[in-house]
Design an enzyme around this catalytic site. Structure first.
Site, PDB file in Angstrom:
ATOM      1  N   CYS A 188      -0.757   8.808   2.294  1.00  0.00           N
ATOM      2  CA  CYS A 188      -0.627   7.813   1.265  1.00  0.00           C
ATOM      3  C   CYS A 188      -1.976   7.349   0.710  1.00  0.00           C
ATOM      4  O   CYS A 188      -2.836   6.896   1.443  1.00  0.00           O
ATOM      5  CB  CYS A 188       0.136   6.704   1.962  1.00  0.00           C
ATOM      6  SG  CYS A 188       0.039   5.112   1.354  1.00  0.00           S
TER       7      CYS A 188
ATOM      8  N   CYS B 123      -3.663  -1.899   6.118  1.00  0.00           N
ATOM      9  CA  CYS B 123      -3.698  -1.213   7.426  1.00  0.00           C
ATOM     10  C   CYS B 123      -5.004  -0.419   7.533  1.00  0.00           C
ATOM     11  O   CYS B 123      -5.465   0.172   6.554  1.00  0.00           O
ATOM     12  CB  CYS B 123      -2.499  -0.287   7.570  1.00  0.00           C
ATOM     13  SG  CYS B 123      -0.944  -1.194   7.490  1.00  0.00           S
TER      14      CYS B 123
ATOM     15  N   CYS C 207      -5.207   3.444   6.496  1.00  0.00           N
ATOM     16  CA  CYS C 207      -4.484   3.860   5.285  1.00  0.00           C
ATOM     17  C   CYS C 207      -5.381   3.780   4.050  1.00  0.00           C
ATOM     18  O   CYS C 207      -5.978   2.740   3.770  1.00  0.00           O
ATOM     19  CB  CYS C 207      -3.261   2.955   5.120  1.00  0.00           C
ATOM     20  SG  CYS C 207      -2.422   3.160   3.539  1.00  0.00           S
TER      21      CYS C 207
ATOM     22  N   GLU D 183       0.607   7.599  -6.796  1.00  0.00           N
ATOM     23  CA  GLU D 183       0.989   8.931  -6.309  1.00  0.00           C
ATOM     24  C   GLU D 183       2.486   9.004  -6.021  1.00  0.00           C
ATOM     25  O   GLU D 183       3.083   8.042  -5.560  1.00  0.00           O
ATOM     26  CB  GLU D 183       0.258   9.223  -4.994  1.00  0.00           C
ATOM     27  CG  GLU D 183      -1.229   9.223  -5.127  1.00  0.00           C
ATOM     28  CD  GLU D 183      -1.913   9.349  -3.771  1.00  0.00           C
ATOM     29  OE1 GLU D 183      -3.143   9.284  -3.754  1.00  0.00           O
ATOM     30  OE2 GLU D 183      -1.231   9.501  -2.749  1.00  0.00           O
TER      31      GLU D 183
ATOM     32  N   CYS E 224      -2.296  -1.881  -2.050  1.00  0.00           N
ATOM     33  CA  CYS E 224      -1.418  -2.593  -1.119  1.00  0.00           C
ATOM     34  C   CYS E 224      -2.176  -3.737  -0.461  1.00  0.00           C
ATOM     35  O   CYS E 224      -3.295  -3.549  -0.009  1.00  0.00           O
ATOM     36  CB  CYS E 224      -0.905  -1.627  -0.056  1.00  0.00           C
ATOM     37  SG  CYS E 224       0.169  -2.426   1.162  1.00  0.00           S
TER      38      CYS E 224
ATOM     39  N   CYS F 216       9.003  10.965  -2.401  1.00  0.00           N
ATOM     40  CA  CYS F 216       8.394   9.777  -1.811  1.00  0.00           C
ATOM     41  C   CYS F 216       7.741   8.979  -2.942  1.00  0.00           C
ATOM     42  O   CYS F 216       6.844   9.493  -3.606  1.00  0.00           O
ATOM     43  CB  CYS F 216       7.365  10.265  -0.792  1.00  0.00           C
ATOM     44  SG  CYS F 216       6.375   8.986  -0.077  1.00  0.00           S
TER      45      CYS F 216
END
Ligand code: SAH
Ligand code: SF4
Length: 363
Positions: free
Chosen positions: A345, A124, A127, A95, A120, A113
């Site tokens: 995100c 977290c 997220c 994205e 990832c 952004c």
């Protein structure tokens, strides 16, 4: 020698392109022309490159690939934010968000952004990207490509459109793909390319301490945002698991070094949820940031499907802000952009994948 596999020409600095051109019997100025077409004019196909003759273009085409990222979906928010879902050559999706695009008169500041990884590894708990796990790092060309292809797309509406600011706050942890991110920043900064000033670039990190220190050495002009989310190890360990590797004391020390060495303010992000919005956490944050060049952004957490993490009440957010103000810590509440388009995100990708899952289910 020419390698078997073609090189992505969007992933090279101008002098690197020149070297490859020279090795392949092309004049150095061809590299300057090529770099300009790709990085300033956002060319996406060889036949757009008019001032390089067919023979040399064919040679370039044998060495390099020149291919845009595929736009799979664009969502437009009521607040003007636009979110692009791109498909990469291997079918992975990322994205990219154009944040300040409200109307065509606001040309002075256009912030994009960008993503740095597919998924990832930090994981977290609030997220969507972290929840989906890690697939791979993005290549340099996939990072610069996000800026170039968004620019190209928007220029259909406004030929003058130009990205002025970049935040490395999309999917992924930029400091776990450090070399590629730094090279992308260099390419996008080039005089013969997008000319995006180093001071208009911000990297957001979950707290990869050695790379915070390295950034201060390598490129002190680039801004730093730290996704703090908690001022005590107990709470932070749960929200941002990399805290177990680089606990708060180490992280804050690195931020102090960055700030002293660069003379720049560090932005600290706090995605407020029910676990970190207490008075105690706010007081702990005041002592943590005491005497530092800092700014705190409070962001009401964007509830992500499956995370179980909820927003605190408006009053709790205001109380948190007041406690910071009373402690003389500069603070603002950031209204989340593009809430209506899954702006947090990784959310658009999450939604797309669930739609794909739905569509393959037997009825
Ligand atoms: N990996 C880097 C940069 C990408 S995340 C980092 O963590 O800093 C960009 C920002 O979005 C981070 O501050 C991250 O914590 C925040 N974020 C992620 N999911 C969110 C959510 N559901 N609500 C609010 N902020 C979120
Ligand atoms: Fe990774 Fe940043 Fe999401 Fe954490 S918030 S999982 S570091 S992308």
């Amino acid at each position: 020698m020419q390698s078997m596999e073609k090189l992505d020409c969007r992933g090279y600095l101008e002098d690197e392109l020149a070297e490859v051109c020279l090795q392949n019997g092309l004049k150095k100025y061809r590299a300057n022309q090529l770099f300009n077409w790709i990085n300033q004019k956002s060319a996406q196909h060889w036949d757009e490159i008019k001032n390089i003759g067919k023979a040399d273009r064919d040679t370039l085409n044998r060495i390099f690939t020149l291919k845009p990222l595929e736009i799979m979906r664009i969502q437009q928010s009521k607040d003007g934010t636009r979110k692009f879902l791109f498909q990469l050559a291997d079918g992975e999706t990322i994205e990219t968000v154009l944040m300040d695009y409200t109307n065509l008169d606001s040309r002075d500041r256009q912030t994009v952004c960008v993503s740095t990884q597919v998924g990832c590894p930090v994981g977290c708990s609030f997220c969507a990207t972290g929840m989906a796990g890690f697939r791979r790092n993005l290549t340099v060309g996939e990072i610069t490509g996000q800026i170039l292809d968004v620019t190209r797309y928007l220029q259909q509406e406004d030929p003058e459109f130009k990205v002025t600011n970049i935040v490395y706050m999309g999917m992924g942890e930029p400091f776990l793909n450090y070399e590629a991110v730094m090279k992308a920043i260099g390419i996008l900064n080039s005089e013969n390319g997008q000319k995006i000033g180093m001071r208009r670039v911000t990297i957001s990190t979950s707290g990869i301490v050695p790379k915070i220190l390295k950034l201060a050495e390598d490129n002190p002009q680039v801004g730093l945002a730290v996704s703090l989310h908690a001022a005590s190890n107990k709470v932070r360990d749960r929200l941002v698991p990399i805290n177990k590797r680089y606990p708060l004391a180490q992280l804050m020390e690195a931020c102090r070094v960055y700030s002293t060495q660069t003379n720049r303010r560090v932005t600290f992000e706090m995605a407020l949820n029910e676990t970190n919005a207490s008075k105690e956490e706010a007081m702990a944050l005041v002592s943590l940031l005491h005497g530092m060049l800092a700014h705190v952004n409070l962001i009401p957490v964007n509830p992500v499907f499956g995370s179980g993490i909820q927003r605190p009440s408006k009053e709790k957010i205001t109380d948190f802000k007041r406690t910071l103000e009373a402690g003389n810590i500069p603070v603002s509440i950031r209204e989340e952009k593009g809430l209506d388009i899954d702006a947090a995100c990784g959310q658009l990708r999450q939604r797309l994948e669930s739609e794909i899952d739905e569509s393959v289910k037997p009825s």
